[in-house]
Design a protein around this motif. Sequence first.
Motif, PDB file in Angstrom:
ATOM      1  N   ILE A  53      28.681  15.572 -18.662  1.00  0.00           N
ATOM      2  CA  ILE A  53      28.100  14.844 -19.895  1.00  0.00           C
ATOM      3  C   ILE A  53      27.798  15.727 -21.124  1.00  0.00           C
ATOM      4  O   ILE A  53      27.473  17.199 -20.896  1.00  0.00           O
ATOM      5  CB  ILE A  53      26.937  14.069 -19.445  1.00  0.00           C
ATOM      6  CG1 ILE A  53      25.972  14.968 -19.038  1.00  0.00           C
ATOM      7  CG2 ILE A  53      27.372  13.070 -18.466  1.00  0.00           C
ATOM      8  CD1 ILE A  53      24.449  14.385 -18.907  1.00  0.00           C
ATOM      9  N   LYS A  54      27.870  15.255 -22.141  1.00  0.00           N
ATOM     10  CA  LYS A  54      27.531  16.004 -23.522  1.00  0.00           C
ATOM     11  C   LYS A  54      26.025  15.464 -24.138  1.00  0.00           C
ATOM     12  O   LYS A  54      26.037  14.271 -24.119  1.00  0.00           O
ATOM     13  CB  LYS A  54      28.517  15.761 -24.524  1.00  0.00           C
ATOM     14  CG  LYS A  54      29.732  16.128 -24.302  1.00  0.00           C
ATOM     15  CD  LYS A  54      31.110  15.703 -25.104  1.00  0.00           C
ATOM     16  CE  LYS A  54      32.390  15.993 -24.602  1.00  0.00           C
ATOM     17  NZ  LYS A  54      33.351  15.392 -25.702  1.00  0.00           N
ATOM     18  N   TYR A  55      25.085  16.382 -23.860  1.00  0.00           N
ATOM     19  CA  TYR A  55      23.833  15.894 -24.311  1.00  0.00           C
ATOM     20  C   TYR A  55      23.087  17.081 -25.049  1.00  0.00           C
ATOM     21  O   TYR A  55      22.950  18.302 -24.262  1.00  0.00           O
ATOM     22  CB  TYR A  55      23.167  15.409 -23.152  1.00  0.00           C
ATOM     23  CG  TYR A  55      21.467  15.158 -23.300  1.00  0.00           C
ATOM     24  CD1 TYR A  55      21.091  14.068 -24.043  1.00  0.00           C
ATOM     25  CD2 TYR A  55      20.499  16.013 -23.026  1.00  0.00           C
ATOM     26  CE1 TYR A  55      20.041  13.667 -24.448  1.00  0.00           C
ATOM     27  CE2 TYR A  55      19.199  15.703 -23.160  1.00  0.00           C
ATOM     28  CZ  TYR A  55      18.834  14.543 -24.068  1.00  0.00           C
ATOM     29  OH  TYR A  55      17.561  14.300 -24.368  1.00  0.00           O
ATOM     30  N   GLY A  56      22.514  17.035 -26.059  1.00  0.00           N
ATOM     31  CA  GLY A  56      21.684  17.848 -26.783  1.00  0.00           C
ATOM     32  C   GLY A  56      22.817  19.146 -27.255  1.00  0.00           C
ATOM     33  O   GLY A  56      22.237  20.263 -26.889  1.00  0.00           O
ATOM     34  N   ASN A  57      23.850  18.969 -27.689  1.00  0.00           N
ATOM     35  CA  ASN A  57      24.880  19.958 -28.037  1.00  0.00           C
ATOM     36  C   ASN A  57      25.210  20.867 -26.851  1.00  0.00           C
ATOM     37  O   ASN A  57      25.851  22.062 -26.918  1.00  0.00           O
ATOM     38  CB  ASN A  57      24.206  20.863 -29.042  1.00  0.00           C
ATOM     39  CG  ASN A  57      24.184  19.950 -30.352  1.00  0.00           C
ATOM     40  OD1 ASN A  57      24.701  19.172 -30.732  1.00  0.00           O
ATOM     41  ND2 ASN A  57      22.892  20.289 -31.062  1.00  0.00           N
ATOM     42  N   GLY A  87      25.616   6.091 -17.021  1.00  0.00           N
ATOM     43  CA  GLY A  87      26.131   5.358 -17.884  1.00  0.00           C
ATOM     44  C   GLY A  87      27.690   5.775 -18.056  1.00  0.00           C
ATOM     45  O   GLY A  87      28.515   4.757 -18.140  1.00  0.00           O
ATOM     46  N   CYS A  88      27.869   7.134 -18.097  1.00  0.00           N
ATOM     47  CA  CYS A  88      29.228   7.553 -18.014  1.00  0.00           C
ATOM     48  C   CYS A  88      30.041   6.846 -16.734  1.00  0.00           C
ATOM     49  O   CYS A  88      31.327   6.517 -16.700  1.00  0.00           O
ATOM     50  CB  CYS A  88      29.460   9.053 -18.043  1.00  0.00           C
ATOM     51  SG  CYS A  88      28.944   9.526 -19.513  1.00  0.00           S
ATOM     52  N   LEU A 207      34.396   0.800 -25.114  1.00  0.00           N
ATOM     53  CA  LEU A 207      34.379   1.860 -24.021  1.00  0.00           C
ATOM     54  C   LEU A 207      34.869   3.344 -24.841  1.00  0.00           C
ATOM     55  O   LEU A 207      34.414   4.372 -24.304  1.00  0.00           O
ATOM     56  CB  LEU A 207      35.315   1.474 -22.985  1.00  0.00           C
ATOM     57  CG  LEU A 207      34.983   0.689 -22.074  1.00  0.00           C
ATOM     58  CD1 LEU A 207      35.865   0.016 -21.315  1.00  0.00           C
ATOM     59  CD2 LEU A 207      33.587   1.099 -21.181  1.00  0.00           C
ATOM     60  N   ASN A 208      35.840   3.468 -25.576  1.00  0.00           N
ATOM     61  CA  ASN A 208      36.126   4.688 -25.908  1.00  0.00           C
ATOM     62  C   ASN A 208      35.000   5.266 -26.968  1.00  0.00           C
ATOM     63  O   ASN A 208      34.792   6.578 -26.918  1.00  0.00           O
ATOM     64  CB  ASN A 208      37.504   4.547 -26.900  1.00  0.00           C
ATOM     65  CG  ASN A 208      38.722   3.959 -26.423  1.00  0.00           C
ATOM     66  OD1 ASN A 208      38.927   4.335 -25.164  1.00  0.00           O
ATOM     67  ND2 ASN A 208      39.420   3.457 -26.869  1.00  0.00           N
ATOM     68  N   GLU A 209      34.296   4.526 -27.576  1.00  0.00           N
ATOM     69  CA  GLU A 209      33.241   5.097 -28.164  1.00  0.00           C
ATOM     70  C   GLU A 209      31.971   5.625 -27.342  1.00  0.00           C
ATOM     71  O   GLU A 209      31.537   6.620 -27.484  1.00  0.00           O
ATOM     72  CB  GLU A 209      32.629   4.005 -29.081  1.00  0.00           C
ATOM     73  CG  GLU A 209      31.260   4.562 -30.089  1.00  0.00           C
ATOM     74  CD  GLU A 209      30.861   3.679 -31.202  1.00  0.00           C
ATOM     75  OE1 GLU A 209      29.788   3.746 -31.574  1.00  0.00           O
ATOM     76  OE2 GLU A 209      31.454   2.455 -31.280  1.00  0.00           O
ATOM     77  N   ASP A 210      31.810   4.987 -26.202  1.00  0.00           N
ATOM     78  CA  ASP A 210      30.892   5.606 -25.334  1.00  0.00           C
ATOM     79  C   ASP A 210      31.180   6.399 -24.514  1.00  0.00           C
ATOM     80  O   ASP A 210      30.510   7.363 -24.218  1.00  0.00           O
ATOM     81  CB  ASP A 210      30.416   4.066 -24.303  1.00  0.00           C
ATOM     82  CG  ASP A 210      29.429   2.971 -25.035  1.00  0.00           C
ATOM     83  OD1 ASP A 210      28.748   3.282 -25.879  1.00  0.00           O
ATOM     84  OD2 ASP A 210      29.678   1.905 -24.824  1.00  0.00           O
ATOM     85  N   GLN A 215      32.948  13.572 -19.660  1.00  0.00           N
ATOM     86  CA  GLN A 215      34.190  13.949 -19.199  1.00  0.00           C
ATOM     87  C   GLN A 215      34.302  13.356 -17.734  1.00  0.00           C
ATOM     88  O   GLN A 215      33.763  13.713 -16.968  1.00  0.00           O
ATOM     89  CB  GLN A 215      34.170  15.446 -19.115  1.00  0.00           C
ATOM     90  CG  GLN A 215      35.495  16.350 -18.790  1.00  0.00           C
ATOM     91  CD  GLN A 215      35.465  17.807 -19.065  1.00  0.00           C
ATOM     92  OE1 GLN A 215      34.707  18.108 -19.940  1.00  0.00           O
ATOM     93  NE2 GLN A 215      36.045  18.450 -18.120  1.00  0.00           N
ATOM     94  N   LEU A 216      35.297  12.409 -17.872  1.00  0.00           N
ATOM     95  CA  LEU A 216      35.496  11.619 -16.537  1.00  0.00           C
ATOM     96  C   LEU A 216      36.609  11.950 -15.955  1.00  0.00           C
ATOM     97  O   LEU A 216      37.753  12.561 -16.437  1.00  0.00           O
ATOM     98  CB  LEU A 216      35.533  10.217 -17.001  1.00  0.00           C
ATOM     99  CG  LEU A 216      34.392   9.618 -17.836  1.00  0.00           C
ATOM    100  CD1 LEU A 216      34.680   8.242 -18.483  1.00  0.00           C
ATOM    101  CD2 LEU A 216      33.297   9.496 -16.972  1.00  0.00           C
TER     102      LEU A 216
END
Length: 344
Positions: A53-57, A87-88, A207-210, A215-216
């Motif tokens: 996941i991408k969080y906090g850069n 959520g991902c 979904l594409n935005e979320d 990275q799935l």
Amino acid sequence: MKMAIILNIQVYLCMFFAFLHTEGTYNKKENAIIINNFLRHPGWNNINDVELIKYGNNKHELKNLIFNPVTLFNCNDCIRQTMLFLGCSYANDFDFINFSLTKFQEHCFELLDSSYARAHNCTITLLMKMIEIVPMAECMKGALDAIDKYHTVSRKREIRNRFILSRLLTNIQEEKILLTTLRTSLLSIKDVLTTIEEILLSRRNELNEDKSFCQLKNLDSLWNLWIIEFNTLTLQRKFQELFIFLSDKISNFILTTIKKKYIDLGFIFDCNTSQTFLPVQLSTSDNHDIAQNPSTNFIQNTNYVNTQETIQQNDITTYPSILRINDVEIQENISQESNDFIIH
């Protein structure tokens, strides 16, 4: 001298307010304990469809979240990461369901060229399947909200942040009225299928935005397995309508997802209030299982495809209220459609 004193006071005031701001981001010790215990549930070891996941850069792996202790200092970050990972994972499931429903809709359109009656029955089954997704969306929204309540500043008060899946889950619930109306409308089947296409396209865009946070792992292989199975059954002269086959597969997928990513994660559903809560403490058996070999537990993830066909119904029925389809008539119609149109 006086100027120096004034400057010092200003510096101290800045440091003081910075300290207050930093302290304000800390969470409570009891909340940290609850989140820590929640992440120790063995079910988290089976969330294997989110690589990063991408969080906090930064990019984060799930194993770091579930193995590292949660403290009052990192609790809020852990909560945000937990919501993102879950959520991902939910987004991945919805992406696959949306893909399956799109193929479903295309098949109904193709039937218009050969048989209006079959196209009509295909479309009605498709609408019922889309309505069947609503309880799953309610579960997922309840799960994310239950986690978010332990954050110092919940996302409901962070107006500037639209967190993952919030809009999609809300839209799915609101679209139930439209879908139910389409079942009994006087519109032509072609018009109904066109409306369904627009709904599915809107969901795909959401979904594409979320999924930009995620990275799935791809679930297309599961769809390929479904088609191989259907073709095999056809060769064995066990033919049935493709839309009935897909209807059953999607239902199984929904049940498996709720079991694996709601029940097995330890979420508690209150039948009286229809709300979801986190467990306050971790059971002794769960602590023992994780303490034995946490790395092995993480690596030995439940295979996503195998669980599709091996759902334990007695586990599912412990949460009957969250799995109900609100319109009982819809469930009866699904069974009737299946009985009427299976070709032996």
